[in-house]
Design an enzyme around this catalytic site. Structure first.
Site, PDB file in Angstrom:
ATOM      1  N   ASP A  50      50.770  30.116  70.125  1.00  0.00           N
ATOM      2  CA  ASP A  50      49.708  30.743  69.333  1.00  0.00           C
ATOM      3  C   ASP A  50      48.475  29.860  69.255  1.00  0.00           C
ATOM      4  O   ASP A  50      48.429  28.896  68.478  1.00  0.00           O
ATOM      5  CB  ASP A  50      50.263  31.014  67.924  1.00  0.00           C
ATOM      6  CG  ASP A  50      49.233  31.646  67.020  1.00  0.00           C
ATOM      7  OD1 ASP A  50      49.458  31.703  65.804  1.00  0.00           O
ATOM      8  OD2 ASP A  50      48.181  32.085  67.540  1.00  0.00           O
ATOM      9  N   ASP A  60      42.770  33.847  70.757  1.00  0.00           N
ATOM     10  CA  ASP A  60      43.981  33.814  69.931  1.00  0.00           C
ATOM     11  C   ASP A  60      45.162  34.520  70.593  1.00  0.00           C
ATOM     12  O   ASP A  60      45.329  35.735  70.455  1.00  0.00           O
ATOM     13  CB  ASP A  60      43.685  34.453  68.576  1.00  0.00           C
ATOM     14  CG  ASP A  60      44.867  34.318  67.635  1.00  0.00           C
ATOM     15  OD1 ASP A  60      44.752  34.768  66.489  1.00  0.00           O
ATOM     16  OD2 ASP A  60      45.899  33.767  68.058  1.00  0.00           O
TER      17      ASP A  60
HETATM   18  N1  LIG Z   1      47.933  37.700  61.933  1.00  0.00           N
HETATM   19  C1  LIG Z   1      47.977  36.887  62.711  1.00  0.00           C
HETATM   20  C2  LIG Z   1      48.057  35.870  63.674  1.00  0.00           C
HETATM   21  C3  LIG Z   1      46.969  35.216  64.264  1.00  0.00           C
HETATM   22  N2  LIG Z   1      45.680  35.478  64.038  1.00  0.00           N
HETATM   23  N3  LIG Z   1      47.417  34.310  65.146  1.00  0.00           N
HETATM   24  N4  LIG Z   1      48.770  34.351  65.118  1.00  0.00           N
HETATM   25  C4  LIG Z   1      49.174  35.291  64.237  1.00  0.00           C
HETATM   26  N5  LIG Z   1      50.465  35.551  64.009  1.00  0.00           N
HETATM   27  C5  LIG Z   1      51.512  34.780  64.669  1.00  0.00           C
HETATM   28  C6  LIG Z   1      52.813  35.410  64.219  1.00  0.00           C
HETATM   29  C7  LIG Z   1      52.463  36.466  63.228  1.00  0.00           C
HETATM   30  C8  LIG Z   1      50.979  36.609  63.184  1.00  0.00           C
END
Ligand SMILES: N#Cc1c(N)n[nH]c1N1CCCC1
Length: 329
Positions: free
Chosen positions: A36, A220
């Site tokens: 992420d 993202d």
């Molecule tokens: N909302 C959201 C989000 C984000 N902006 N980056 N990563 C996210 N998530 C990772 C696992 C759940 C949500």
């Protein structure tokens, strides 16, 4: 050195998230994590979770690893933009991705996760690839895996090549020359909010004229959709017959039969395109579909999520990967 690891979409037909195998501890415990670039915590489902909060995930057990050591009196707690969250304690552990190891990586052990994580059997946790400043470990914030391995990488960068309904790659320490044609477009990254934040230089809808405007966004990989300012979203769906804002979903929806225009974005002088078919994200009923492009209203920037990052087609027919790197290699 350099290391590569697969990024597999889940569920296959929706590309909601991409999972990559990570080796934890000694002997190796392999977990599939959601890399992420929109967060900076490396946290995993663990044997310390109440069974009621697990749902088929692989659980990391620090007790089964000879290289884990508790980071005393440290805890973490994270809340994501979609309302999901998790929290727990911390160990230092050997974490290896694509053959590249961080020997004493702060590995965040979940002792609590919210319902949407429990229900997501495919994800055993997250690996944050944004900047250290937004790590949630307290009292002392911890470094990301990418930061910890920088010195062992041939170049201080990683590249992300996500694909639609196909297995892509994260590459650490090198630019995969096979993953792009022609020159690479660079953008100045603003790290003040802890994200890979930079300006888009404008957009166009389908074959319409390109509108020059500076739009602050973050890259993202942890967000599924493409989120942009309302004026851009409205301009896009003006080109989609029967599109409307559904107050029940709080989202733009449209007839699944609608012809979807491509979405063109500017990065410096580079023009990239998201095929219109990617912006029909999924059915909410037999005839109505959900938009892959939604408004970022209320956020301090737009979010270039997987819908854009997985788009391989440049509008001049070339294939391009979306590269994220620390400075210019
Ligand atoms: N909302 C959201 C989000 C984000 N902006 N980056 N990563 C996210 N998530 C990772 C696992 C759940 C949500």
């Amino acid at each position: 050195g350099t290391g590569t690891v697969t990024a597999s979409p889940y569920p296959a037909e929706y590309d909601r998230e991409y999972l990559s195998p990570v080796s934890l501890g000694t002997p190796a415990q392999i977990l599939d994590l959601d890399f992420d670039t929109g967060s900076s915590d490396l946290w995993v489902f663990s044997s310390a979770l109440p069974k009621s909060q697990t749902g088929g995930q692989t659980l990391y057990s620090p007790g089964n690893s000879s290289t884990s050591s508790v980071l005393e009196n440290h805890t973490w707690s994270i809340r994501y933009g979609d309302g999901s969250g998790s929290s727990g304690t911390v160990v230092n552990e050997l974490v290896t991705i694509g053959g590249i190891s961080a020997r004493r990586q702060a590995l965040e052990i979940a002792t609590q996760v919210s319902g949407s994580f429990t229900q997501d059997a495919a994800s055993d946790g997250l690996l944050g690839l944004a900047f250290n400043s937004i790590n949630t470990v307290r009292p002392t914030p911890q470094k990301t895996w990418f930061d910890n391995v920088q010195s062992s990488l041939a170049a201080p960068l990683f590249t992300v090549n996500l694909k639609k309904a196909a297995v892509g790659l994260y590459t650490f320490g090198a630019i995969d020359s096979k993953a792009h044609t022609g020159s690479i477009a660079y953008a100045p990254v603003n790290t003040k909010n802890g994200f890979w934040q930079f300006p888009l230089t404008g957009y166009a809808v389908g074959t319409g004229k390109f509108s020059n405007s500076s739009i602050d966004v973050i890259a993202d990989t942890g967000t599924t959709l493409l989120m942009l300012p309302t004026n851009v979203v409205d301009a896009y769906y003006k080109g989609v017959k029967g599109a409307y804002y559904d107050t029940e979903y709080g989202a733009m929806v449209f007839p699944c039969t609608a012809k979807m225009p491509d979405f063109i974005f500017g990065l410096g002088s580079y023009r990239g395109s998201v095929p219109g078919s990617f912006i029909s994200y999924g059915q909410i009923n037999t005839s109505t579909c959900y938009g892959g492009l939604q408004s970022s209203e209320g956020l301090p920037f737009g979010i270039l999520g997987d819908i854009l990052l997985k788009a391989q087609e440049g509008n001049d027919g070339t294939w391009s990967t979306f590269e994220i790197g620390l400075g210019k290699p």
